[in-house]
Design a protein around this motif. Structure first.
Motif, PDB file in Angstrom:
ATOM      1  N   LEU A 156       0.829  -1.203   0.000  1.00  0.00           N
ATOM      2  CA  LEU A 156       0.000   0.000   0.000  1.00  0.00           C
ATOM      3  C   LEU A 156       0.864   1.253   0.000  1.00  0.00           C
ATOM      4  N   LEU A 157       1.886   1.267   0.850  1.00  0.00           N
ATOM      5  CA  LEU A 157       2.773   2.422   0.910  1.00  0.00           C
ATOM      6  C   LEU A 157       3.455   2.648  -0.429  1.00  0.00           C
ATOM      7  N   GLY A 158       3.938   1.573  -1.038  1.00  0.00           N
ATOM      8  CA  GLY A 158       4.599   1.697  -2.331  1.00  0.00           C
ATOM      9  C   GLY A 158       3.665   2.220  -3.402  1.00  0.00           C
ATOM     10  N   ALA A 159       2.402   1.786  -3.373  1.00  0.00           N
ATOM     11  CA  ALA A 159       1.434   2.281  -4.354  1.00  0.00           C
ATOM     12  C   ALA A 159       1.257   3.780  -4.221  1.00  0.00           C
ATOM     13  N   GLY A 160       1.199   4.281  -2.989  1.00  0.00           N
ATOM     14  CA  GLY A 160       1.087   5.720  -2.787  1.00  0.00           C
ATOM     15  C   GLY A 160       2.294   6.474  -3.314  1.00  0.00           C
ATOM     16  N   LEU A 161       3.481   5.893  -3.179  1.00  0.00           N
ATOM     17  CA  LEU A 161       4.687   6.535  -3.692  1.00  0.00           C
ATOM     18  C   LEU A 161       4.657   6.618  -5.212  1.00  0.00           C
ATOM     19  N   VAL A 162       4.259   5.534  -5.867  1.00  0.00           N
ATOM     20  CA  VAL A 162       4.203   5.532  -7.326  1.00  0.00           C
ATOM     21  C   VAL A 162       3.257   6.622  -7.830  1.00  0.00           C
ATOM     22  N   LEU A 163       2.184   6.848  -7.087  1.00  0.00           N
ATOM     23  CA  LEU A 163       1.207   7.861  -7.484  1.00  0.00           C
ATOM     24  C   LEU A 163       1.619   9.273  -7.082  1.00  0.00           C
ATOM     25  N   GLY A 164       2.752   9.398  -6.418  1.00  0.00           N
ATOM     26  CA  GLY A 164       3.235  10.714  -6.022  1.00  0.00           C
ATOM     27  C   GLY A 164       2.432  11.339  -4.904  1.00  0.00           C
ATOM     28  N   LEU A 165       1.935  10.548  -3.977  1.00  0.00           N
ATOM     29  CA  LEU A 165       1.081  11.039  -2.902  1.00  0.00           C
ATOM     30  C   LEU A 165       1.840  11.120  -1.584  1.00  0.00           C
ATOM     31  N   GLU A 166       1.347  11.963  -0.719  1.00  0.00           N
ATOM     32  CA  GLU A 166       1.781  11.956   0.676  1.00  0.00           C
ATOM     33  C   GLU A 166       0.896  10.949   1.387  1.00  0.00           C
ATOM     34  N   VAL A 167       1.478   9.866   1.868  1.00  0.00           N
ATOM     35  CA  VAL A 167       0.653   8.738   2.310  1.00  0.00           C
ATOM     36  C   VAL A 167       1.077   8.265   3.696  1.00  0.00           C
ATOM     37  N   LEU A 168       0.073   7.979   4.504  1.00  0.00           N
ATOM     38  CA  LEU A 168       0.275   7.393   5.828  1.00  0.00           C
ATOM     39  C   LEU A 168      -0.541   6.108   5.891  1.00  0.00           C
ATOM     40  N   VAL A 169       0.131   4.998   6.173  1.00  0.00           N
ATOM     41  CA  VAL A 169      -0.519   3.702   6.307  1.00  0.00           C
ATOM     42  C   VAL A 169      -0.465   3.295   7.775  1.00  0.00           C
ATOM     43  N   LEU A 170      -1.628   3.058   8.355  1.00  0.00           N
ATOM     44  CA  LEU A 170      -1.738   2.666   9.755  1.00  0.00           C
ATOM     45  C   LEU A 170      -2.295   1.261   9.862  1.00  0.00           C
ATOM     46  N   ASP A 171      -1.894   0.550  10.914  1.00  0.00           N
ATOM     47  CA  ASP A 171      -2.593  -0.686  11.256  1.00  0.00           C
ATOM     48  C   ASP A 171      -3.989  -0.342  11.748  1.00  0.00           C
ATOM     49  N   ALA A 172      -4.914  -1.261  11.592  1.00  0.00           N
ATOM     50  CA  ALA A 172      -6.304  -0.989  11.952  1.00  0.00           C
ATOM     51  C   ALA A 172      -6.492  -0.797  13.450  1.00  0.00           C
ATOM     52  N   ASP A 173      -5.567  -1.309  14.272  1.00  0.00           N
ATOM     53  CA  ASP A 173      -5.709  -1.173  15.725  1.00  0.00           C
ATOM     54  C   ASP A 173      -5.078   0.108  16.247  1.00  0.00           C
ATOM     55  N   CYS A 174      -5.146   1.172  15.450  1.00  0.00           N
ATOM     56  CA  CYS A 174      -4.673   2.497  15.850  1.00  0.00           C
ATOM     57  C   CYS A 174      -5.867   3.409  16.087  1.00  0.00           C
ATOM     58  N   VAL A 175      -5.647   4.459  16.850  1.00  0.00           N
ATOM     59  CA  VAL A 175      -6.611   5.562  16.954  1.00  0.00           C
ATOM     60  C   VAL A 175      -5.837   6.858  16.777  1.00  0.00           C
ATOM     61  N   ILE A 176      -6.525   7.878  16.299  1.00  0.00           N
ATOM     62  CA  ILE A 176      -5.916   9.185  16.068  1.00  0.00           C
ATOM     63  C   ILE A 176      -6.514  10.179  17.053  1.00  0.00           C
ATOM     64  N   LEU A 177      -5.644  10.868  17.786  1.00  0.00           N
ATOM     65  CA  LEU A 177      -6.062  11.858  18.767  1.00  0.00           C
ATOM     66  C   LEU A 177      -5.641  13.276  18.376  1.00  0.00           C
ATOM     67  N   GLN A 178      -4.669  13.393  17.472  1.00  0.00           N
ATOM     68  CA  GLN A 178      -4.246  14.665  16.900  1.00  0.00           C
ATOM     69  C   GLN A 178      -3.887  14.404  15.443  1.00  0.00           C
ATOM     70  N   ASP A 179      -3.721  15.469  14.683  1.00  0.00           N
ATOM     71  CA  ASP A 179      -3.377  15.329  13.271  1.00  0.00           C
ATOM     72  C   ASP A 179      -1.977  14.731  13.146  1.00  0.00           C
ATOM     73  N   PRO A 180      -1.857  13.497  12.657  1.00  0.00           N
ATOM     74  CA  PRO A 180      -0.520  12.883  12.565  1.00  0.00           C
ATOM     75  C   PRO A 180       0.368  13.580  11.539  1.00  0.00           C
ATOM     76  N   PHE A 181      -0.221  14.216  10.528  1.00  0.00           N
ATOM     77  CA  PHE A 181       0.589  14.879   9.504  1.00  0.00           C
ATOM     78  C   PHE A 181       1.300  16.112  10.061  1.00  0.00           C
ATOM     79  N   LEU A 182       0.841  16.619  11.219  1.00  0.00           N
ATOM     80  CA  LEU A 182       1.521  17.733  11.870  1.00  0.00           C
ATOM     81  C   LEU A 182       2.615  17.250  12.815  1.00  0.00           C
ATOM     82  N   ASN A 183       2.737  15.922  12.937  1.00  0.00           N
ATOM     83  CA  ASN A 183       3.711  15.358  13.881  1.00  0.00           C
ATOM     84  C   ASN A 183       4.798  14.542  13.193  1.00  0.00           C
ATOM     85  N   VAL A 184       4.906  14.684  11.880  1.00  0.00           N
ATOM     86  CA  VAL A 184       6.034  14.095  11.159  1.00  0.00           C
ATOM     87  C   VAL A 184       7.011  15.206  10.809  1.00  0.00           C
TER      88      VAL A 184
END
Length: 863
Positions: free
Chosen positions: A199-227
């Motif tokens: 999945l990550l590689g597919a996003g790279l080929v398409l030229g996207l900014e991509v974040l792949v998470l395991d399904a057992d994650c939760v988001i409490l703040q914007d992760p894109f502001l923490n990279v």
């Protein structure tokens, strides 16, 4: 090997910086073509090799565009990586790398999902993905979606779940959750192993900014502001102290990078990472090779692949943490022999002269389960992402800590559900805590209610409290005992403590509750409110209330719950303080042991098996052992020691019975055999450190290899149902090592190994010869036939010869050759043969499989 090959390619490509036309080229061209190349290089002001390399790059990019058009999937503009261009180094873009990959590797990058991924990313080019299949994991993905909706709703349009089956897609869409599905994503279990990297590689080929998470994650703040956006790949870690522990050789390999969080910016860079991912997918493409399995834990394999790059000379990868670059410390050379695997991808794709850069993110911001659920680091620092890894009973922990957003109350609790609460006294010792909890559970079972677990158990009773300086004084039961095991036996009688804050529970508390005071305690069995009130709150001593109930049920002994007994043993196969890698650092004499912790206890209460990242790693992380009694201090049961009176019980059985029970009703378990130390659990995989070290060092490490295999078999005996009988271990180890050598065409070393294993089991060959009527001579004949197989092909197929070998070595009459399952090869063995370059080689391998089967049977004893 791959490092040397890549370096050689670079030197050849750059060696012609001032080429005068006299240096011979490493490919054949006509004289006219050479002149044209020289003229073109002069016009561009470049050396011949540089000009040729540029021409190859341009042609490759053009071919990629044409191929994309043919596939009707538009490719992004093929631009070099921004950071590489700014630093003066031309690096291929992800699209260029993809275009140059073989079709079999390209097909791994989920092309059927590309149109949907583009649509979800939209003009922002940002994509947040997870993937799931099956009911339990769909619910986890639903919880992730709800966490985004609650905390970062602006990300919801860019979030989608890739469904691995039709049922998952249907369930997701029924909940209003974006679901992507294609023929590419309808994968079998073996293909799910590396799915998130694809999945990550597919996003790279398409030229996207991509974040792949395991399904057992939760988001409490914007992760894109923490990279940091300064690396090829940004990921989490399972370390608690990454500044100290990252890439230290005594730590478990899988802890360094947590692949449940994978971020890459394909808009700014991506070529290096895509080449890295393609190489990983290529090396680990097969679920097994001639029956030798792939490492079952994909995260460990990924970390090992990164380690191979870190250990190259010069390094092919770089690790950043915070403001520092993490230097790889000195590793034992035998653990780095596996880097030879990189030779299998030499030339697969052209990357850059610069190493791949991987950033490890702060484990308190991209929080792993141990930090969030047990160390409670969020009390002083709010994380952006919580990954519910490293804990048993994931949903229990997410519910209990308030990050479960799925409204599943009606599914869990019928309308007639009844609950019980009580005041758990703070400050008790461990024995008092668990005896009080057990008493409350027994009251709940008598009254047919669900006990709401307390939050006021004494934190200081846990050895982790002081060692980690936990910010809590009052704890839940999961800080001491395994909730997974507790719920396995009492799921119908227990609920997590946070139920008390649920709106539905609060409504029941307001409308239908009864608080039981001292005056009411003796009349619980007769009072109608005992059965009618939805919530029963005991404001009395729960132990006294239990005793009173039992007294009232003397005439109905079957109504009195009797605790089932079980031996609670110290989990020596899992404790990291017995890892061989750790003992290399501290010394074998410091291997931890049970020291009286094992005992008979009440089934369901286990204070040793508090996994993962807690009990089994405390000593490695802090120096403080996990020294709680395995039975949590519950002494209702006693051990029965006269097991020798029962011939059906072996020396590894442990038996318990309820105290004062006459005659004792024994509850016995076989605890298996414990190895002296714990080898790496990927020993039997084709990426095993030990096996690659054997390939590198040869027969001088035969003994060490066999001993490692023996310990691995002992460690895996319970989880994989493996026999630890000497003959069975001999057969297993013969197979594992022989298969590895066979895969790598190490035929001479294979011949030596088989001889070594025979001598290991039959040290006195003369006696063997006498007792078995020339059995060893027959075995020598088997080996001679194997050598002959190497020298010539079989026009009629090696399988027929294998039958003859089998007959010769066993003295059996001719019969149908044993079924394929005897070969311990999976359904992919034929596909593995078909990938080999020549028919003769396939036949040789088939003959050798027969040889190994025969020799392993002989090692195991008389056929």
């Amino acid at each position: 090997m791959a490092g040397r090959c890549a370096c050689l390619f670079w030197l050849l490509a750059r060696a012609g910086g001032s080429d005068d036309g006299q240096r011979p080229l490493f490919f054949w061209v006509s004289p006219e073509t050479k002149v044209q190349l020289q003229e073109a290089a002069a016009a561009e002001g470049l050396g011949l090799a540089d000009a040729f390399e540029r021409w190859v790059d341009l042609r490759s990019a053009a071919a990629g565009v044409l191929r994309a058009e043919a596939n009707q999937v538009p490719m992004p503009d093929a631009a070099g990586d921004v950071d590489a261009i700014q630093s003066g180094h031309q690096t291929p873009s992800a699209q260029e790398v993809y275009s140059a990959l073989p079709e079999r590797v390209q097909s791994r990058f989920l092309r059927g999902l590309w149109p949907g991924m583009r649509d979800i990313a939209g003009s922002s080019g940002r994509l947040l993905l997870t993937w799931t299949g099956g009911k339990e994991f769909v619910q986890l993905a639903q919880n992730l979606a709800l966490s985004i909706k609650k905390h970062v709703p602006s990300l919801l349009p860019h979030f989608c779940v890739v469904a691995l089956d039709d049922e998952a897609e249907m369930q997701l869409r029924s909940h209003g959750i974006c679901a992507l599905i294609s023929e590419d994503s309808l994968v079998s279990d073996p293909d799910r192993w590396d799915f998130k990297k694809r999945l990550l590689g597919a996003g790279l080929v398409l030229g996207l900014e991509v974040l792949v998470l395991d399904a057992d994650c939760v988001i409490l703040q914007d992760p894109f502001l923490n990279v940091w956006n300064d690396s090829d790949l940004e990921t989490g870690t399972d370390h608690m102290f990454p500044e100290r522990d990252l890439w230290q050789p005594h730590m478990r390999l899988e802890e360094h990078l947590n692949t449940g969080f994978l971020y890459a910016n394909g808009k700014a860079r991506g070529g290096r990472l895509l080449c890295f991912l393609a190489s990983f997918l290529h090396i680990f493409a097969e679920p097994d090779l001639l029956g030798l399995p792939r490492d079952f834990f994909d995260q460990r394999a990924f970390n090992k692949f990164v380690l191979m790059h870190l250990a190259a000379a010069p390094p092919m990868a770089q690790i950043r943490y915070g403001k520092s670059q993490v230097e790889l410390p000195s590793w034992p050379p035998e653990r780095l022999a596996v880097a030879e695997m990189l030779g299998e991808v030499c030339g697969l794709c052209r990357s850059a002269s610069q190493p791949l850069v991987i950033r490890v993110l702060d484990p308190e911001i991209i929080a792993h389960g141990m930090n969030y659920f047990r160390r409670a680091t969020h009390l002083h620092r709010q994380p952006a992402v919580v990954h519910a890894n490293g804990v048993d009973a994931k949903v229990y922990f997410m519910r209990d800590r308030g990050i479960w957003f799925v409204d599943d109350w009606s599914e869990r609790f019928p309308v007639d559900s009844r609950f019980l609460t009580y005041g758990h006294p703070p400050g008790l010792d461990l024995k008092g805590d668990f005896n009080t909890l057990l008493a409350a559970l027994e009251v709940a079972k008598v009254l047919k209610r669900r006990l709401v677990l307390p939050r006021t158990m004494h934190c200081a009773n846990s050895p982790a409290h002081e060692a980690y300086q936990l910010p809590l004084q009052e704890c839940t039961v999961d800080h001491f005992a395994s909730p997974k095991i507790l719920l396995r036996y009492y799921n119908e009688s227990l609920v997590e403590s946070s139920v008390a804050t649920h709106p539905q529970y609060q409504a029941l508390l307001s409308s239908s509750s009864w608080t039981v005071g001292p005056a009411d305690a003796d009349a619980l069995l007769e009072d109608p409110r005992t059965s009618s009130a939805a919530v029963l709150n005991l404001e009395v001593d729960v132990v006294e209330a239990r005793d009173s109930l039992f007294q009232g049920l003397q005439a109905f002994p079957d109504s009195v719950p009797k605790p089932a007994c079980k031996f609670a043993y110290w989990p020596g196969r899992q404790m990291a303080c017995r890892d061989e890698a750790y003992l290399r650092k501290v010394g074998q004499e410091k291997a931890c042991n049970a020291e009286g912790q094992e005992a008979c206890g009440v089934k369901g209460f286990s204070c040793c098996e508090v996994f993962h990242g807690w009990a089994e790693k405390l000593e490695v992380f802090t120096g403080r052992p996990w020294d709680l009694p395995c039975n949590c201090g519950l002494e209702r049961c006693a051990q029965f020691h006269r097991t020798s009176d029962y011939p059906q019980l072996g020396e590894n059985h442990r038996c318990c019975f309820r105290k004062h029970e006459d005659p004792p009703m024994l509850q016995c378990i076989d605890v298996g055999v414990f190895p002296s130390s714990i080898p790496a659990m990927d020993f039997n995989s084709y990426s095993s450190d030990v096996l690659w070290a054997l390939k590198l060092r040869g027969s001088e490490v035969f003994t060490e290899t066999f001993q490692a295999c023996w310990r691995w078999t002992q460690a895996a005996s319970v989880s994989m149902s493996m026999s630890t009988r000497s003959n069975d271990v001999g057969r297993e180890c013969t197979w594992i090592v022989s298969s590895f050598l066979l895969v790598h065409d190490e035929h001479a070393l294979l011949d030596e190994w088989l001889g070594f294993m025979l001598r290991q089991h039959f040290p006195n060959l003369e006696e063997l010869h006498a007792e078995r009527s020339g059995g060893f001579a027959k075995l020598q004949s088997v080996q001679n036939r194997a050598k002959w197989l190497l020298k010539r092909s079989w026009s009629q197929g090696a399988e027929g010869a294998a039958v003859e070998i089998y007959e010769t070595s066993t003295g059996r009459q001719r019969k149908v050759f044993p079924e394929r399952s005897s070969f311990r090869t999976s359904h992919t063995w034929r596909a593995s043969y078909d990938l080999l370059p020549s028919r003769n080689k396939r036949l040789h391998r088939m003959g050798f499989l027969s040889l190994i089967w025969t020799c392993s049977r002989i090692v195991a004893g008389p056929c």
